[in-house]
Motif scaffolding. Structure first.
Motif, PDB file in Angstrom:
ATOM      1  N   ALA A  33       0.831  -1.207   0.000  1.00 52.95           N
ATOM      2  CA  ALA A  33       0.000   0.000   0.000  1.00 52.95           C
ATOM      3  C   ALA A  33       0.866   1.257   0.000  1.00 52.95           C
ATOM      4  O   ALA A  33       0.567   2.235  -0.699  1.00 52.95           O
ATOM      5  CB  ALA A  33      -0.925  -0.006   1.215  1.00 52.95           C
ATOM      6  N   SER A  37       1.053   3.655  -3.163  1.00 54.31           N
ATOM      7  CA  SER A  37       0.632   5.053  -3.013  1.00 54.31           C
ATOM      8  C   SER A  37       1.695   6.005  -3.546  1.00 54.31           C
ATOM      9  O   SER A  37       1.376   7.055  -4.116  1.00 54.31           O
ATOM     10  CB  SER A  37       0.351   5.360  -1.538  1.00 54.31           C
ATOM     11  OG  SER A  37      -0.714   4.577  -1.047  1.00 54.31           O
ATOM     12  N   GLY A 156     -10.725  -7.565  -5.366  1.00 56.25           N
ATOM     13  CA  GLY A 156      -9.619  -6.614  -5.426  1.00 56.25           C
ATOM     14  C   GLY A 156      -8.286  -7.293  -5.688  1.00 56.25           C
ATOM     15  O   GLY A 156      -7.482  -6.818  -6.501  1.00 56.25           O
ATOM     16  N   ASP A 188      -5.657   0.041 -10.326  1.00 58.38           N
ATOM     17  CA  ASP A 188      -6.050   1.065  -9.354  1.00 58.38           C
ATOM     18  C   ASP A 188      -7.374   0.696  -8.685  1.00 58.38           C
ATOM     19  O   ASP A 188      -7.545   0.882  -7.474  1.00 58.38           O
ATOM     20  CB  ASP A 188      -6.179   2.429 -10.040  1.00 58.38           C
ATOM     21  CG  ASP A 188      -4.833   2.970 -10.503  1.00 58.38           C
ATOM     22  OD1 ASP A 188      -3.800   2.426 -10.074  1.00 58.38           O
ATOM     23  OD2 ASP A 188      -4.824   3.927 -11.303  1.00 58.38           O
ATOM     24  N   LEU A 189      -8.312   0.174  -9.479  1.00 59.09           N
ATOM     25  CA  LEU A 189      -9.602  -0.236  -8.927  1.00 59.09           C
ATOM     26  C   LEU A 189      -9.410  -1.344  -7.892  1.00 59.09           C
ATOM     27  O   LEU A 189     -10.021  -1.319  -6.814  1.00 59.09           O
ATOM     28  CB  LEU A 189     -10.525  -0.720 -10.050  1.00 59.09           C
ATOM     29  CG  LEU A 189     -11.897  -1.252  -9.616  1.00 59.09           C
ATOM     30  CD1 LEU A 189     -12.686  -0.188  -8.872  1.00 59.09           C
ATOM     31  CD2 LEU A 189     -12.680  -1.758 -10.832  1.00 59.09           C
ATOM     32  N   PHE A 191      -6.773  -1.844  -6.138  1.00 59.65           N
ATOM     33  CA  PHE A 191      -6.143  -1.219  -4.971  1.00 59.65           C
ATOM     34  C   PHE A 191      -7.188  -0.560  -4.079  1.00 59.65           C
ATOM     35  O   PHE A 191      -7.166  -0.714  -2.849  1.00 59.65           O
ATOM     36  CB  PHE A 191      -5.116  -0.189  -5.436  1.00 59.65           C
ATOM     37  CG  PHE A 191      -4.536   0.645  -4.322  1.00 59.65           C
ATOM     38  CD1 PHE A 191      -3.623   0.102  -3.436  1.00 59.65           C
ATOM     39  CD2 PHE A 191      -4.910   1.969  -4.167  1.00 59.65           C
ATOM     40  CE1 PHE A 191      -3.087   0.868  -2.403  1.00 59.65           C
ATOM     41  CE2 PHE A 191      -4.382   2.744  -3.147  1.00 59.65           C
ATOM     42  CZ  PHE A 191      -3.466   2.189  -2.260  1.00 59.65           C
ATOM     43  N   TYR A 192      -8.131   0.152  -4.691  1.00 62.65           N
ATOM     44  CA  TYR A 192      -9.167   0.832  -3.908  1.00 62.65           C
ATOM     45  C   TYR A 192     -10.088  -0.177  -3.210  1.00 62.65           C
ATOM     46  O   TYR A 192     -10.545   0.067  -2.086  1.00 62.65           O
ATOM     47  CB  TYR A 192      -9.986   1.758  -4.802  1.00 62.65           C
ATOM     48  CG  TYR A 192      -9.225   2.985  -5.261  1.00 62.65           C
ATOM     49  CD1 TYR A 192      -8.534   3.778  -4.349  1.00 62.65           C
ATOM     50  CD2 TYR A 192      -9.186   3.350  -6.610  1.00 62.65           C
ATOM     51  CE1 TYR A 192      -7.825   4.898  -4.759  1.00 62.65           C
ATOM     52  CE2 TYR A 192      -8.481   4.469  -7.029  1.00 62.65           C
ATOM     53  CZ  TYR A 192      -7.802   5.235  -6.104  1.00 62.65           C
ATOM     54  OH  TYR A 192      -7.103   6.342  -6.514  1.00 62.65           O
ATOM     55  N   LEU A 193     -10.367  -1.297  -3.862  1.00 66.46           N
ATOM     56  CA  LEU A 193     -11.205  -2.321  -3.237  1.00 66.46           C
ATOM     57  C   LEU A 193     -10.499  -2.936  -2.031  1.00 66.46           C
ATOM     58  O   LEU A 193     -11.118  -3.160  -0.984  1.00 66.46           O
ATOM     59  CB  LEU A 193     -11.556  -3.412  -4.254  1.00 66.46           C
ATOM     60  CG  LEU A 193     -12.538  -3.015  -5.361  1.00 66.46           C
ATOM     61  CD1 LEU A 193     -12.736  -4.167  -6.341  1.00 66.46           C
ATOM     62  CD2 LEU A 193     -13.877  -2.585  -4.777  1.00 66.46           C
ATOM     63  N   LEU A 195      -8.229  -1.453  -0.308  1.00 71.58           N
ATOM     64  CA  LEU A 195      -8.190  -0.382   0.687  1.00 71.58           C
ATOM     65  C   LEU A 195      -9.524  -0.284   1.427  1.00 71.58           C
ATOM     66  O   LEU A 195      -9.558  -0.074   2.651  1.00 71.58           O
ATOM     67  CB  LEU A 195      -7.871   0.948  -0.003  1.00 71.58           C
ATOM     68  CG  LEU A 195      -7.189   2.030   0.843  1.00 71.58           C
ATOM     69  CD1 LEU A 195      -5.859   1.526   1.380  1.00 71.58           C
ATOM     70  CD2 LEU A 195      -6.977   3.284   0.008  1.00 71.58           C
ATOM     71  N   LEU A 196     -10.621  -0.455   0.687  1.00 71.79           N
ATOM     72  CA  LEU A 196     -11.948  -0.447   1.308  1.00 71.79           C
ATOM     73  C   LEU A 196     -12.066  -1.572   2.329  1.00 71.79           C
ATOM     74  O   LEU A 196     -12.587  -1.372   3.439  1.00 71.79           O
ATOM     75  CB  LEU A 196     -13.024  -0.599   0.226  1.00 71.79           C
ATOM     76  CG  LEU A 196     -14.475  -0.726   0.715  1.00 71.79           C
ATOM     77  CD1 LEU A 196     -14.898   0.528   1.469  1.00 71.79           C
ATOM     78  CD2 LEU A 196     -15.411  -0.988  -0.470  1.00 71.79           C
TER      79      LEU A 196
END
Length: 244
Positions: A33, A37, A156, A188-189, A191-193, A195-196
């Motif tokens: 992460a 980032s 993810g 990226d998607l 990664f966001y999942l 992260l969620l």
């Protein structure tokens, strides 16, 4: 396997292997992460790129410590992703072979019961409302919200892994720039999942009512039997019924 210790009034919910794998995942996901980032938000994370790259830039005689830091993050990200991928594959095979996957047990319930449990748990965690008796009595080792968020995590990870591998070998595969950009978007998607999932996981484990689970994960893997009766009674019945 999970077991009940009636003398100490405790039940095991996390074996040694489970706890070790959790800590390995924790370290790898955190590092991925951070390095991710640095690549996804180069402007925002330039301070970290500079801090990481300055020593190496001085050693190499480069006048661009931030660029060196970003390149170091890119190399580290790829290496860590390979390590994490191998670890996940090995661990997944282990779970499947020995039938240790329990996180999706709640998904076996009828959809209506799942929705009712999810709403009741949300009200409990956010508003502090008590759980209805019928919902409380049917809770598994992992409740329905955990099961849903794990599905998000799996999606993810699949997006991250597949897109990451394809991007690394894009030159050999002859992918076009448009295809590469699409893969980057999917990465990226993913990664966001993930992260969620991490945010939801942190919210759950740091909630006061779940403190015994947090302590168990970072200690000896056991929780008070009385707490288990209130928060995972169906799982407890399964453990006792299995003669563990």
């Amino acid at each position: 396997m999970s077991s009940v210790n009636s003398e100490k009034e405790e039940v095991e919910v996390a074996s040694m292997g489970y706890r070790i794998s959790h800590q390995i995942n924790l370290v790898l996901i955190t590092l991925l992460a951070i390095t991710g980032s640095m690549l996804l938000f180069p402007g925002l994370m330039s301070w970290l790129s500079y801090a990481v790259g300055a020593p190496l830039a001085a050693f190499l005689g480069s006048p661009y410590p931030t660029s060196v830091g970003e390149e170091l993050a890119r190399t580290s990200h790829r290496f860590l992703a390979d390590v994490w991928g191998v670890f996940l594959i090995v661990y997944a095979i282990y779970l499947l072979v020995f039938r240790r996957i329990r996180v999706f047990d709640a998904l076996r319930k009828p959809l209506g019961d799942q929705i009712r449990e999810a709403r009741a748990l949300a009200d409990h965690y956010i508003l502090g409302k008590p759980l209805p008796d019928d919902v409380a009595s049917s809770l598994e080792r992992h409740n329905i919200l955990v099961a849903y968020m794990t599905v998000v995590l799996v999606v993810g990870i699949v997006l991250l892994s597949a897109s990451g591998v394809l991007m690394v070998y894009s030159t050999y595969l002859g992918l076009t720039e448009g295809s590469y950009r699409l893969l980057l978007l999917l990465h990226d998607l993913g990664f966001y999942l993930v992260l969620l999932f991490i945010f939801a996981h942190l919210f759950a484990v740091l909630h006061p009512s779940n403190r015994p689970l947090l302590v168990a994960m970072f200690s000896y893997g056991r929780i008070p039997l009385e707490w288990a009766r209130r928060h995972m009674p169906r799982y407890l019945r399964h453990v006792k019924g299995g003669g563990s």
